[in-house]
Design a protein around this motif. Structure first.
Motif, PDB file in Angstrom:
ATOM      1  N   GLN A   1       0.962  -6.320  -9.374  1.00 50.17           N
ATOM      2  CA  GLN A   1       1.936  -7.312  -8.915  1.00 50.17           C
ATOM      3  C   GLN A   1       2.330  -7.064  -7.458  1.00 50.17           C
ATOM      4  OE1 GLN A   1       5.503  -7.476 -11.277  1.00 50.17           O
ATOM      5  NE2 GLN A   1       6.356  -9.212 -10.170  1.00 50.17           N
ATOM      6  N   ARG A   2       2.579  -5.794  -7.095  1.00 45.33           N
ATOM      7  CA  ARG A   2       2.990  -5.493  -5.724  1.00 45.33           C
ATOM      8  C   ARG A   2       1.863  -5.797  -4.740  1.00 45.33           C
ATOM      9  NH1 ARG A   2       7.209  -3.112  -3.753  1.00 45.33           N
ATOM     10  NH2 ARG A   2       7.806  -2.233  -5.779  1.00 45.33           N
ATOM     11  N   LEU A   3       0.637  -5.455  -5.099  1.00 43.22           N
ATOM     12  CA  LEU A   3      -0.485  -5.704  -4.198  1.00 43.22           C
ATOM     13  C   LEU A   3      -0.668  -7.189  -3.908  1.00 43.22           C
ATOM     14  CD1 LEU A   3      -3.216  -3.184  -5.443  1.00 43.22           C
ATOM     15  CD2 LEU A   3      -1.924  -3.085  -3.312  1.00 43.22           C
ATOM     16  N   SER A   4      -0.238  -8.031  -4.839  1.00 43.59           N
ATOM     17  CA  SER A   4      -0.373  -9.480  -4.624  1.00 43.59           C
ATOM     18  C   SER A   4       0.525  -9.961  -3.491  1.00 43.59           C
ATOM     19  CB  SER A   4      -0.041 -10.245  -5.915  1.00 43.59           C
ATOM     20  OG  SER A   4       1.351 -10.142  -6.208  1.00 43.59           O
ATOM     21  N   THR A   5       1.526  -9.139  -3.112  1.00 42.99           N
ATOM     22  CA  THR A   5       2.465  -9.530  -2.055  1.00 42.99           C
ATOM     23  C   THR A   5       2.156  -8.845  -0.721  1.00 42.99           C
ATOM     24  OG1 THR A   5       4.055  -7.740  -2.483  1.00 42.99           O
ATOM     25  CG2 THR A   5       4.243  -9.733  -3.845  1.00 42.99           C
ATOM     26  N   LEU A   6       1.138  -7.977  -0.695  1.00 43.72           N
ATOM     27  CA  LEU A   6       0.858  -7.166   0.495  1.00 43.72           C
ATOM     28  C   LEU A   6      -0.460  -7.583   1.140  1.00 43.72           C
ATOM     29  CD1 LEU A   6       1.756  -3.641  -0.956  1.00 43.72           C
ATOM     30  CD2 LEU A   6       3.157  -5.010   0.600  1.00 43.72           C
ATOM     31  N   PRO A   7      -0.599  -7.380   2.454  1.00 50.60           N
ATOM     32  CA  PRO A   7      -1.887  -7.632   3.116  1.00 50.60           C
ATOM     33  C   PRO A   7      -2.927  -6.636   2.601  1.00 50.60           C
ATOM     34  CG  PRO A   7      -0.348  -6.607   4.640  1.00 50.60           C
ATOM     35  CD  PRO A   7       0.435  -6.935   3.411  1.00 50.60           C
ATOM     36  N   LYS A   8      -3.979  -7.127   1.954  1.00 51.55           N
ATOM     37  CA  LYS A   8      -4.931  -6.258   1.246  1.00 51.55           C
ATOM     38  C   LYS A   8      -5.648  -5.278   2.164  1.00 51.55           C
ATOM     39  CE  LYS A   8      -4.096  -8.725  -2.475  1.00 51.55           C
ATOM     40  NZ  LYS A   8      -3.106  -9.636  -1.850  1.00 51.55           N
ATOM     41  N   ASP A   9      -5.879  -5.664   3.418  1.00 49.78           N
ATOM     42  CA  ASP A   9      -6.620  -4.789   4.322  1.00 49.78           C
ATOM     43  C   ASP A   9      -5.759  -3.681   4.915  1.00 49.78           C
ATOM     44  OD1 ASP A   9      -5.138  -6.686   5.739  1.00 49.78           O
ATOM     45  OD2 ASP A   9      -6.461  -6.580   7.480  1.00 49.78           O
ATOM     46  N   LYS A  10      -4.456  -3.697   4.622  1.00 51.05           N
ATOM     47  CA  LYS A  10      -3.534  -2.727   5.224  1.00 51.05           C
ATOM     48  C   LYS A  10      -3.103  -1.627   4.254  1.00 51.05           C
ATOM     49  CE  LYS A  10      -3.047  -4.971   9.204  1.00 51.05           C
ATOM     50  NZ  LYS A  10      -3.511  -4.401  10.483  1.00 51.05           N
ATOM     51  N   PHE A  11      -3.547  -1.714   2.983  1.00 44.38           N
ATOM     52  CA  PHE A  11      -3.062  -0.760   1.981  1.00 44.38           C
ATOM     53  C   PHE A  11      -4.207  -0.170   1.170  1.00 44.38           C
ATOM     54  CE2 PHE A  11       0.770  -2.903   3.086  1.00 44.38           C
ATOM     55  CZ  PHE A  11       1.790  -1.983   2.856  1.00 44.38           C
ATOM     56  N   ILE A  12      -3.974   1.054   0.692  1.00 45.26           N
ATOM     57  CA  ILE A  12      -4.894   1.709  -0.234  1.00 45.26           C
ATOM     58  C   ILE A  12      -4.130   2.053  -1.512  1.00 45.26           C
ATOM     59  CG2 ILE A  12      -6.389   2.665   1.560  1.00 45.26           C
ATOM     60  CD1 ILE A  12      -4.912   5.386   1.089  1.00 45.26           C
ATOM     61  N   VAL A  13      -4.893   2.375  -2.552  1.00 46.25           N
ATOM     62  CA  VAL A  13      -4.314   2.792  -3.825  1.00 46.25           C
ATOM     63  C   VAL A  13      -4.931   4.131  -4.211  1.00 46.25           C
ATOM     64  CG1 VAL A  13      -3.908   2.197  -6.245  1.00 46.25           C
ATOM     65  CG2 VAL A  13      -4.089   0.375  -4.520  1.00 46.25           C
ATOM     66  N   GLN A  14      -4.085   5.107  -4.526  1.00 43.12           N
ATOM     67  CA  GLN A  14      -4.548   6.425  -4.930  1.00 43.12           C
ATOM     68  C   GLN A  14      -4.104   6.730  -6.350  1.00 43.12           C
ATOM     69  OE1 GLN A  14      -2.892   9.141  -1.977  1.00 43.12           O
ATOM     70  NE2 GLN A  14      -4.899   9.391  -1.022  1.00 43.12           N
ATOM     71  N   THR A  15      -4.934   7.473  -7.059  1.00 38.18           N
ATOM     72  CA  THR A  15      -4.519   7.995  -8.352  1.00 38.18           C
ATOM     73  C   THR A  15      -3.312   8.905  -8.163  1.00 38.18           C
ATOM     74  OG1 THR A  15      -6.826   7.998  -9.081  1.00 38.18           O
ATOM     75  CG2 THR A  15      -5.269   9.310 -10.364  1.00 38.18           C
ATOM     76  N   TYR A  16      -2.279   8.709  -8.973  1.00 38.77           N
ATOM     77  CA  TYR A  16      -1.099   9.571  -8.881  1.00 38.77           C
ATOM     78  C   TYR A  16      -1.411  10.932  -9.476  1.00 38.77           C
ATOM     79  CZ  TYR A  16       3.415  11.640 -10.035  1.00 38.77           C
ATOM     80  OH  TYR A  16       4.472  12.510 -10.156  1.00 38.77           O
ATOM     81  N   ILE A  17      -1.107  11.994  -8.733  1.00 36.63           N
ATOM     82  CA  ILE A  17      -1.314  13.360  -9.196  1.00 36.63           C
ATOM     83  C   ILE A  17       0.049  14.003  -9.402  1.00 36.63           C
ATOM     84  CG2 ILE A  17      -2.361  15.599  -8.707  1.00 36.63           C
ATOM     85  CD1 ILE A  17      -4.407  13.368  -8.983  1.00 36.63           C
ATOM     86  N   SER A  18       0.305  14.451 -10.606  1.00 38.06           N
ATOM     87  CA  SER A  18       1.577  15.108 -10.916  1.00 38.06           C
ATOM     88  C   SER A  18       1.463  16.601 -10.618  1.00 38.06           C
ATOM     89  CB  SER A  18       1.933  14.895 -12.393  1.00 38.06           C
ATOM     90  OG  SER A  18       3.129  15.572 -12.724  1.00 38.06           O
ATOM     91  N   GLY A  19       2.341  17.109  -9.787  1.00 38.89           N
ATOM     92  CA  GLY A  19       2.304  18.525  -9.441  1.00 38.89           C
ATOM     93  C   GLY A  19       3.322  18.839  -8.362  1.00 38.89           C
ATOM     94  N   GLU A  20       3.156  19.978  -7.708  1.00 43.66           N
ATOM     95  CA  GLU A  20       4.053  20.401  -6.638  1.00 43.66           C
ATOM     96  C   GLU A  20       3.628  19.738  -5.333  1.00 43.66           C
ATOM     97  OE1 GLU A  20       6.668  22.243  -6.864  1.00 43.66           O
ATOM     98  OE2 GLU A  20       6.491  23.301  -8.778  1.00 43.66           O
TER      99      GLU A  20
END
Length: 318
Positions: free
Chosen positions: A184-203
């Motif tokens: 949903q959030r990506l639908s509101t953002l310029p696609k060429d300006k953002f990346i998506v990363q897997t969330y890593i839980s840790g320190e």
């Protein structure tokens, strides 16, 4: 010898804009810290300064300040300073190629710059290109997608993802959410300006480094205190000199892996990492001096510019 320190936020580059008080404060702390540290070694320091800001409270006649009131004066003064001075240290965000462009301009004029090369800055500033480069060199890093690539695939509803600008600094415009909210959030953002990363839980940690001719000096292991408000992430502060979180041997091993695989890393460099039970993930490489440098713990036992001073002295001895 005079070193010209260009700190973008306080330089007057934003003299005709409404600035973020938080970001300006961060720039101010970095600038004052590096000025004091270099002045302590007897160097002269010069800088440009937004005239809306109060004067730096540094009692010395070895500091030269060029006040900047508007964009025209900024451009003219910067051009004059590039002609007048020979030694430069640039502190600027990667966003919109700001850091890259300033360093490239100085390289083209064959100035001595205590920064990463423009080519290393260009690689590290593009977080997707940097991810591909780290992966190619077998360095553990979270799986990363362009916004369009992520949207073209199906993802587990429960999975957590990080959305961030492809060239952002700090946690600016960075979000953590599940697959539904991420889409949903990506639908509101310029696609060429953002990346998506897997969330890593840790320190959430970072390394503060100084690199000179391939030799890496570990200045600090830091804890990054990151807060989440709704889905947006905010970097509260960094806790420096926390070698209890990661041994010097582990930190230096990782730092050397990265410095050897990215040509042109030089000067102050920061590496953001997440430490889990089984692995250390490299999140991004910051090809510049970072805000952690200003933390008081950085100078409890030594001047954190000691390695820069040694580099300068070796340069002057040639």
């Amino acid at each position: 010898m005079t070193i010209f320190i260009y700190e973008h936020l306080t330089s007057g580059a934003l003299s005709e804009e409404v600035f973020s008080a938080g970001l300006m404060h961060e720039g101010e702390l970095m600038l004052e810290s590096i000025c004091r540290d270099l002045l302590a070694y007897g160097y002269k320091v010069a800088l440009m300064r937004d005239s809306r800001l109060p004067a730096l409270t540094i009692p010395t006649d070895r500091l030269t300040t060029y006040p900047i009131q508007n964009q025209l004066q900024f451009t003219e003064t910067w051009q004059q300073c590039q002609q007048h001075y020979d030694f430069f240290l640039v502190i600027a965000p990667e966003t919109d190629s700001i850091l890259f462009n300033f360093v490239l301009s100085l390289e083209q004029q064959q100035k001595r710059i205590f920064n990463c090369s423009s080519s290393a800055i260009r690689l590290c500033s593009d977080k997707y290109l940097c991810y591909q480069h780290l992966k190619k060199h077998h360095i553990t890093t979270p799986k990363t997608f362009t916004a369009n690539d992520w949207l073209s695939e199906d993802h587990s509803t429960k999975a957590q993802w990080i959305i961030k600008p492809i060239d952002g600094a700090g946690c600016e415009n960075t979000y953590c959410s599940d697959s539904v909210d991420t889409r949903q959030r990506l639908s509101t953002l310029p696609k060429d300006k953002f990346i998506v990363q897997t969330y890593i839980s840790g320190e959430n940690l970072s390394l503060s480094l100084f690199i000179n001719e391939g030799e890496t000096q570990l200045l600090s292991v830091n804890i990054q205190h990151i807060k989440q408000d709704q889905q947006q992430l905010h970097l509260g502060y960094c806790e420096a000199q926390r070698f209890d979180m990661l041994s010097r041997e582990q930190a230096l091993s990782l730092a050397n892996q990265i410095s050897h695989c990215i040509d042109g890393l030089s000067g102050f460099v920061g590496i953001d990492i997440v430490k889990t039970t089984n692995a250390i993930y490299v999140i991004e490489v910051n090809p510049r001096l970072t805000s952690t440098y200003a933390e008081p713990a950085m100078r409890e036992k030594t001047n954190p510019s000691e390695t820069l001073n040694k580099q300068i002295q070796a340069l002057l001895a040639k």
